[in-house]
Each structure stands twice: as C-alpha cells, then as structure tokens.
Design an enzyme around this catalytic site. Structure first.
Site, short mmCIF file in Angstrom:
data_model
loop_
_atom_site.label_atom_id
_atom_site.label_comp_id
_atom_site.label_asym_id
_atom_site.label_seq_id
_atom_site.Cartn_x
_atom_site.Cartn_y
_atom_site.Cartn_z
N HIS A 75 9.55 -16.45 -8.11
CA HIS A 75 8.89 -14.86 -9.24
C HIS A 75 9.48 -14.60 -10.12
O HIS A 75 10.38 -14.15 -10.79
CB HIS A 75 9.17 -13.59 -8.04
CG HIS A 75 8.75 -13.34 -6.45
ND1 HIS A 75 7.53 -13.47 -6.61
CD2 HIS A 75 9.03 -13.90 -5.69
CE1 HIS A 75 7.14 -13.37 -5.15
NE2 HIS A 75 8.25 -13.92 -5.07
N TYR A 112 0.64 -0.65 -0.07
CA TYR A 112 -0.13 -0.49 -0.19
C TYR A 112 0.41 1.49 -0.02
O TYR A 112 0.22 1.96 -0.63
CB TYR A 112 -0.58 0.34 1.21
CG TYR A 112 -2.24 -0.37 1.16
CD1 TYR A 112 -3.10 -0.30 -0.05
CD2 TYR A 112 -2.18 -1.80 2.16
CE1 TYR A 112 -4.20 -1.63 0.00
CE2 TYR A 112 -3.30 -2.77 1.85
CZ TYR A 112 -4.04 -2.92 1.07
OH TYR A 112 -5.67 -3.24 0.78
N CYS A 158 4.49 -18.40 -5.47
CA CYS A 158 5.43 -18.67 -3.90
C CYS A 158 4.25 -18.21 -3.41
O CYS A 158 3.47 -19.72 -3.06
CB CYS A 158 5.76 -16.86 -4.11
SG CYS A 158 7.41 -16.47 -2.51
N GLU A 168 8.44 -13.63 -13.34
CA GLU A 168 7.53 -12.56 -13.08
C GLU A 168 8.76 -11.63 -13.33
O GLU A 168 8.41 -10.57 -14.20
CB GLU A 168 6.58 -11.38 -12.49
CG GLU A 168 6.54 -11.43 -10.83
CD GLU A 168 6.58 -12.64 -9.82
OE1 GLU A 168 6.81 -13.70 -10.32
OE2 GLU A 168 6.33 -11.93 -8.85
N1 GLN Z 1 4.26 -15.73 2.83
C1 GLN Z 1 5.68 -16.24 2.29
C2 GLN Z 1 6.55 -17.30 2.62
O1 GLN Z 1 7.68 -15.84 3.34
C3 GLN Z 1 5.10 -16.37 0.64
C4 GLN Z 1 6.10 -15.07 0.44
C5 GLN Z 1 6.15 -14.70 -0.90
O2 GLN Z 1 4.84 -14.86 -1.51
N2 GLN Z 1 6.53 -13.87 -1.26
O3 GLN Z 1 7.13 -18.53 2.15
#
Ligand code: GLN
Length: 561
Positions: free
Chosen positions: A508, A54, A382, A510
């Site tokens: 990730h 945010y 993730c 992306e």
């Molecule tokens: N909260 C989860 C973790 O720390 C996923 C993290 C994320 O999606 N970047 O493993």
C-alpha cells in the site's frame, strides 16, 4: 520530560479533530520540536482492522504492522512523528490488556475496576507513545465529550495532568459554532455546553478551537471566553477551508495558535513559524486549473473516507505535477464485463485499490482489461494487483477461470493463492501479513526507475499473494515481475513493459505519500495520465516503454479522447 497536549472534541463528530491535532503537530515541528502523535478510540474493537469501511473508513497501517484509525494517516502526512502500535489505543485494546493481566493473577486479591485499573492502563498507554527523543506528545481523544464510551479516557487524562507539573499539560478542546442562516447568527451555546460537560469531569480546557463557517468576531470570542472560562486570546477560530485541507496549519498559525501553545507550555516563542514552502505549495494548489481524470474502480466509492490515503496520494502527485486530479469514482459492480468502457471512457488513468470480498471483483478485472487493451495508464494496489494478474492469466495466457483462492476455492488456475504464513489461522484480528517489508526491484524496470532505488520498504495488509507456480508463464507472456521480497521470494510488483504505464503492487504505497513528498509511483502514474491526456508520442521518462501491449483476445474498444 515530554510535554503533553490532549485534544478533545465537543458538540458533534467529524469536526476535523484529527486534522487539527495533526496541524498542531506540524506547527510544533516547524518550531524545532520533536513530536509524537497518538489517538484514543473509544470503541470496543481491539483495532479497526475487523471493521467495514462503511463503519470506519480506511484502515491505516503503520510500519510496525498495526491496523489503526485513519487519523493516523493525517498525523503521518503532516508530521515526521514515528507512528507505531502504541500510537492508537481503543477501549477494546485497553480492556483486553487489563483482563489478560487479571487472568495472569496480576491483581490478585483486588477488585479490578475502571478507576484505577483501566485509567492506569490508559495512563501507561500515554507513556508508551513517548521515546526519549520526544519533546511533545499530542494525544487525540476520539468521540465527542458527553459520550458514555469516552469517559474512562477523559478521566485518565484528567488524572494524568494531576501528576504532572504546571506547564507540562495542555488541553485543547475543539467545538463547533453553528451558523443559523435564517437569523444570520453564530451560536455559542453548544460550545458552552460541551465545555460545561468537560468541566464536570474536571478538565478545564486551556485552548478552544472553534470550527466555524463564518468569521468569529472579537465579541463572539469574548463571549465564549466569559462563559467557558478560557482567556479570550485562547479562543481560536478554525474557519472552513477554502480549497484544501492543507490550509489548516497556516490558518491556525494566523489565528495565533502557535503563540498560545508556546505560552501555555512554557516553550520559547521566538517569532512566527516558518511556513514559506508550505505556503508556496498552497499557492500552487490554489492556482492550478488544468485537470486530469482518474477512474478509481472500487467497492466503497460512495464513501470519501474509505480510500482516504489514496485520494490524498493522488492529490499530492497532482500538486507536484500542477494538475488537479479529478477522481471519477466508479463502483466496480457497475462496470459491465462486456463493455467496461461505458463507465471509463475519457479517463486518463485507471486505479484499482485494495479490498476484500467478492463484490465487484469481475468489474475490476474488466476495468483492468480495458486499461491494458486501450493503453490507458493503470495502477493496481493490493487486490488491484491481484486482479491484474487474474486478468492477464485469463485474457492473455488463456487460462479460463483463473482466479484468486480467496473467492474461488475450486478454480482450475489459482494464480492468487493463500500465503503459507496464513494457512491454519482461524482468527481474524491483526494476523494478516502486516506492516513494512523490504522489496528488491529489478534493475531497469518501471518500478526501479520510479523509485530510483534498488531496494524499497513498503507497508502490507493482505492474506493472499501471487502464485509463484504461474510466474514463468506470466513472465513469458509479458507480465514482468519487477519487485520481489528478498528472503521470502514473494512477488510484490508486476508490470507490463509493453504498455505506457501498467503497474500492480501487493503493498500500500498510499500510506507513505506526503504533500511535499509525493509517492514515486503516484507521481509516475499521474505523469503517465498527463501524457495520456496529451496524446500519443508525448510520453516522459520514467513511464516510457516500447509499444505493443494488448495482445488480448477481445476486440479493442475505441481509444478514449
Ligand atoms: N483481499 C486480498 C488479500 O487479503 C487483498 C487485500 C487488500 O487489498 N488489502 O490478499
């Protein structure tokens, strides 16, 4: 010796300074120069890793594991610059370095001050982003000229220019020309005032990039030139784009920016920059009308910056497949656990992005169940992958209460648990599993077919992982592990071979997608969504797979049209 371009901004924030800096990088690369890119952020956080989306939008992760500003994503999408932890400095990072040195006694006897100690540290930061291969470093100074916070950075770049030969440093200042609809006029006063502020600090901009809704007339450019002490041909128009942010580089070239930069930095100007492939891509974007719709089920769907790289990566895959990818932003907490289809019916794919915090988690799990049972393409990133494992454990293995230890410390089935490397850590900043890691793919799997490779490297940002103790049971029930860290053995990818397209990745992807080189998983996902939209029996490789998914205990909802 590298040349330097500093990009500052005035009048208002959100002018698209990051996109402009990235576009300048692209223009120079296409003129055969090797560029490096860097961003200064005036806030006190040492990096944006501890900030809520945010506040800040997406946290972009570099190969070397720095958590950085999302503008670095634009830099990587537009250029081939190698971004590292030296590519993003905040006030907090500069000050913490200086304070640590003070504690070590490095300034013994001195009063440590903004000038020269902080400004020297900023100048060192500029040099830290240059390697011997770099011809031009582009440094964007975040914030708006006139803010208290950005003053040390502006002072440092002023001093920096003083130390360098003429023709080595170029100041680009970006401003806004507001258009007053009632009187039908464009106004130059805010631009004059912001250039005035910059001159008070001692910086005389060489180029003004003026963001405008309406065309900037020659008269207007001359007026700005006169009041701002910038040559008229160096007052460059940057019109609002018509259909894509990827128009910015070619628009700036059309406005003469490439020639002006070459003149001012004493670089040879040998004719117009070649943008044929880029223009062909823009034409494809402009002329594409067919649409597919993807549901993005996340926590921050109302903010377009929170999943910036994901939206871009979907876009890239859509450009490649000649489809507009319409994103249905679904707030995970609004998804009904009993009837997830209410908000999802009609979509051609479901994407669950990364995230932290418990809010909306059950909605994500329900959305994944819906995609699995209804054979709708699914892509989990993730936390999205972790939710897919939770869903499979609960609904297919029948492990009631299966959960992640992140949100359910007493779950009977911690299918997602804390990584060994994270145990005992007490601070929050910069200590997740971060940056590029190798992943070995299982031959013949969807992942291996998508990448067309046996080993890949992708970027991570997480603390929790797939719990190996449940792997044999999950695999026996059909959830294949298709990517593993070669040394650590961590499960990085899982997929359902019995589903048309169902893949979850712990990393990730992306962050590595580019408009002319879409990421293979995003490409596969968008293709699977196109096939899904066409109806059964139209599946194309590599998304093809045997039938028979969805052994879930719950009743199936109707297959969406
Ligand atoms: N909260 C989860 C973790 O720390 C996923 C993290 C994320 O999606 N970047 O493993």
């Amino acid at each position: 010796m590298a040349k330097h371009i500093f990009v500052t901004g005035g009048v208002v924030s959100s002018l698209g300074k990051g996109l402009t800096a990235a576009s300048i990088g692209m223009i120079l690369e296409r003129r055969g120069l090797r560029v490096a890119m860097q961003k200064f952020d005036p806030y006190i956080n040492v990096d944006p890793g501890t900030m809520s989306p945010y506040q800040h939008g997406e946290v972009y992760v570099t190969d070397d594991g720095a958590e950085t500003d999302l503008d670095l994503g634009h830099y990587e999408r537009f250029t081939h610059a190698q971004l590292t932890r030296n590519s993003n400095y905040t006030t907090g990072k500069i000050y913490s370095g200086v304070i640590a040195r003070e504690r070590q006694g490095a300034y013994l006897g001195c009063t440590v001050q903004v000038i020269p100690h902080i400004t020297d540290a900023i100048k060192e930061a500029i040099y830290s982003a240059i390697t011997p291969e770099v011809d031009v470093l582009i440094t964007e100074v975040g914030g708006t000229v006139g803010d208290i916070e950005s003053l040390p950075f502006l002072e440092a770049i002023r001093q920096f220019a003083l130390d360098r030969p003429r023709g080595d440093v170029l100041f680009v200042h970006m401003t806004l020309l507001p258009y007053l609809r009632a009187s039908g006029e464009m106004k130059t006063k805010p631009t004059q005032q912001s250039v005035g502020k910059l001159r008070e600090i001692g910086i005389l901009p060489d180029l003004l990039v003026c963001r405008t809704e309406e065309p900037m007339s020659e008269d207007m450019a001359r007026k700005i030139s006169l009041f701002c002490n910038v040559r008229p041909e160096c007052v460059i128009e940057e019109r609002d784009v018509a259909f894509s942010i990827y128009e910015v580089p070619t628009d700036l070239v059309r406005a003469g920016l490439d020639r002006r930069i070459c003149e001012r930095l004493d670089l040879p100007y040998t004719g117009p920059t070649d943008f044929d492939d880029w223009r062909a891509m823009l034409e494809r974007i402009r002329s594409t009308t067919d649409e597919i719709e993807i549901a993005l089920v996340g926590k921050y769907t109302e903010l377009s910056d929170a999943y910036k790289s994901i939206y871009e990566a979907l876009n890239h895959a859509g450009i490649h497949a000649a489809r507009k990818v319409k994103v249905r932003r679904v707030r995970a907490e609004d998804v009904s656990v009993d009837q997830p289809g209410q908000l999802l019916t009609g979509v051609h794919g479901v994407l669950v992005p990364g995230g932290f915090g418990e809010r909306g988690l059950e909605g994500k799990v329900a959305a994944i169940r819906w995609a699995r049972e209804n054979r709708v393409p699914f892509f989990g990133i993730c936390l999205g992958m972790q939710c897919a494992v939770i869903e499979y454990a609960r609904d297919v293995l029948g492990l009631a209460g299966a959960h992640t230890l992140e949100h359910s410390p007493h779950t009977p089935h911690p299918v997602i648990h804390l990584m060994e490397s994270q145990k005992g850590l007490e601070t929050k900043g910069g200590n997740m599993r971060l940056g590029a890691q190798t992943c070995r793919l299982v031959p013949g799997s969807l992942a291996a077919r998508l990448y067309g490779a046996g080993e890949i490297s992708e970027r991570h940002r997480h603390r929790y992982e797939y719990n190996e103790a449940y792997r044999a049971r999950l695999e026996a029930a059909g959830l294949l592990t298709s990517g593993v860290h070669p040394e650590l053995g961590l499960v990085e990818i899982c997929e359902l071979p019995s589903h048309p397209f169902f893949i979850g990745v712990q990393f990730h992807p992306e962050f590595k997608s580019k408009p002319l080189a879409p990421h293979p998983i995003f490409r596969g996902f968008v293709q699977a969504a196109i096939d899904h939209a066409r109806g059964p029996g139209t599946r194309s490789e590599p998304g093809s797979a045997a039938q028979g998914a969805g052994t879930g205990a719950r009743a199936r909802e109707p297959v969406p049209a």
